[in-house]
Design a protein around this motif. Sequence first.
Motif, short mmCIF file in Angstrom:
data_model
loop_
_atom_site.label_atom_id
_atom_site.label_comp_id
_atom_site.label_asym_id
_atom_site.label_seq_id
_atom_site.Cartn_x
_atom_site.Cartn_y
_atom_site.Cartn_z
N PRO A 98 0.81 -1.22 0.00
CA PRO A 98 0.00 0.00 0.00
C PRO A 98 0.85 1.28 0.00
CG PRO A 98 0.08 -0.90 2.19
CD PRO A 98 0.83 -1.86 1.33
N LEU A 99 1.72 1.39 -1.00
CA LEU A 99 2.60 2.55 -1.13
C LEU A 99 2.56 3.05 -2.58
CD1 LEU A 99 5.70 1.24 0.88
CD2 LEU A 99 3.88 2.75 1.72
N ALA A 100 2.97 4.31 -2.75
CA ALA A 100 2.94 4.92 -4.07
C ALA A 100 4.05 4.38 -4.97
CB ALA A 100 3.09 6.44 -3.94
N ASP A 101 3.86 4.52 -6.26
CA ASP A 101 4.89 4.15 -7.23
C ASP A 101 6.18 4.92 -6.95
OD1 ASP A 101 2.76 2.82 -8.33
OD2 ASP A 101 2.75 3.91 -10.24
N SER A 102 7.31 4.27 -7.14
CA SER A 102 8.64 4.90 -7.07
C SER A 102 8.81 5.74 -5.79
CB SER A 102 8.86 5.77 -8.31
OG SER A 102 8.77 5.00 -9.48
N SER A 103 8.45 5.15 -4.65
CA SER A 103 8.52 5.89 -3.39
C SER A 103 9.50 5.30 -2.39
CB SER A 103 7.12 5.92 -2.75
OG SER A 103 6.65 4.61 -2.50
N VAL A 104 10.21 4.22 -2.76
CA VAL A 104 11.03 3.47 -1.82
C VAL A 104 12.42 3.23 -2.42
CG1 VAL A 104 11.26 1.19 -0.73
CG2 VAL A 104 9.04 2.34 -0.79
N ASP A 105 13.44 3.21 -1.56
CA ASP A 105 14.81 2.97 -2.02
C ASP A 105 15.26 1.52 -1.84
OD1 ASP A 105 15.59 5.80 -2.61
OD2 ASP A 105 15.14 6.02 -0.48
N VAL A 106 14.85 0.89 -0.74
CA VAL A 106 15.29 -0.47 -0.42
C VAL A 106 14.10 -1.26 0.10
CG1 VAL A 106 16.85 -1.90 0.98
CG2 VAL A 106 17.60 0.36 0.21
N LEU A 126 7.50 -9.71 -7.18
CA LEU A 126 8.63 -8.97 -7.75
C LEU A 126 8.14 -7.76 -8.53
CD1 LEU A 126 11.62 -8.64 -8.33
CD2 LEU A 126 11.39 -10.31 -10.19
N GLU A 127 7.08 -7.93 -9.28
CA GLU A 127 6.51 -6.81 -10.04
C GLU A 127 6.01 -5.71 -9.10
OE1 GLU A 127 3.50 -8.57 -12.42
OE2 GLU A 127 4.93 -9.68 -13.68
N GLU A 128 5.43 -6.10 -7.96
CA GLU A 128 4.94 -5.10 -7.01
C GLU A 128 6.11 -4.38 -6.33
OE1 GLU A 128 1.56 -3.38 -4.74
OE2 GLU A 128 2.30 -3.73 -6.77
N ALA A 129 7.16 -5.12 -6.00
CA ALA A 129 8.34 -4.47 -5.43
C ALA A 129 8.94 -3.50 -6.44
CB ALA A 129 9.37 -5.52 -5.02
N ALA A 130 8.98 -3.90 -7.71
CA ALA A 130 9.51 -3.02 -8.76
C ALA A 130 8.67 -1.75 -8.89
CB ALA A 130 9.55 -3.77 -10.08
N ARG A 131 7.39 -1.87 -8.68
CA ARG A 131 6.50 -0.69 -8.79
C ARG A 131 6.84 0.35 -7.74
NH1 ARG A 131 2.30 1.34 -6.23
NH2 ARG A 131 2.09 -0.45 -4.80
N VAL A 132 7.05 -0.08 -6.49
CA VAL A 132 7.26 0.89 -5.41
C VAL A 132 8.71 1.36 -5.33
CG1 VAL A 132 5.34 -0.05 -4.10
CG2 VAL A 132 7.66 -0.85 -3.61
N LEU A 133 9.65 0.61 -5.92
CA LEU A 133 11.05 1.02 -5.87
C LEU A 133 11.32 2.16 -6.84
CD1 LEU A 133 12.90 -2.41 -5.68
CD2 LEU A 133 13.10 -0.56 -4.00
N ARG A 134 12.20 3.06 -6.43
CA ARG A 134 12.69 4.09 -7.33
C ARG A 134 13.73 3.48 -8.29
NH1 ARG A 134 13.09 7.35 -2.09
NH2 ARG A 134 11.24 8.67 -2.13
#
Length: 234
Positions: A98-106, A126-134
Motif C-alpha cells: 500500500p505505497l505509491a509508485d517509485s517511493s522506496v529505495d530499499v 517482484l513486479e509489485e516491489a519493482a513498482r514501489v522502488l525508485r
Amino acid sequence: MALHDFVPAANQGADPAVYEIENEAIDPQGVLWTALRQAADWRHKVLVDLGCGSGYWLQKYSESEKTIGIEPDERLLDAARGRTRRAKVFHGSAEHIPLADSSVDVVHARFAYFFPSEDFDPSAGLEEAARVLRPGGRLVVIDNDHVLGEFAALLRTSAPAAAQGRDGYPSDWWREKSARTAAVMSRWQFHSRSDLERVLNLKFPADVAGDWLLRHPERLGLSYGYLLHIWTKA
C-alpha cells in the motif's frame, strides 16, 4: 483490505513467542547484517521491511530516513506497531504493497513470500516491489542456503523445507530475473538449551529436530548459511 491470497506462516503465525526467541539468536556477530548493508545501504533512505511479522527487525533500521513495515497477518500488526515510533506499519503483502509508485529505495524480504519453486512463481511480488522502488532501488531477499552450514543439513532432512531449495531452483529463478546471489555464513546462538529445543521443534518435524538434538546434547547453536538475492530496478 482483504488479502485472499495470503497463507499464514506456520512458524511465526503459530507461535510468535518462540519466533521471538529465534530472532534473538540470529547472527550474533552481525555477519548477515553487514552483508545486508553492503547489498543495499539504507542509511538516509526509505526502507520497506516486507513481511515484517511482529516487527522485531524494524528497530534495527534506525539510520534510515523512513522505515515502513508491511505485514499480511493481522494478528501481528499490533506487536509490530509497538516496536518503535520511527517505523510505520501497514497491512499488506508482497503482491499488495500500500505505497505509491517509485517511493522506496530499499525493500527487504526476510523469509517471506519469495520462495520460487516448480509449484510457485513469485513474479507478482517482484513486479509489485519493482513498482514501489525508485530507479536504482534494490530488493534484497534473505533466503536459506540449502547447501552450506548445519542448518542447511537440517533443511535437506526435512521434506517440506527440502522442496523449497530442490536442485538450486530458487537461485536459478533469481538469476533469470537478473538478480545476483551472495552467500553469507553466520550462525544461530541461543541463551539456553531449552530455547534451542523450542525453536528447532517449531521449525522442523519432531523426528528431524529430535535426532539433531540427540546427536548434539551440549550445543546452544549451529552454523547457518544464508543466500541474499539482490535485484536492482533499472
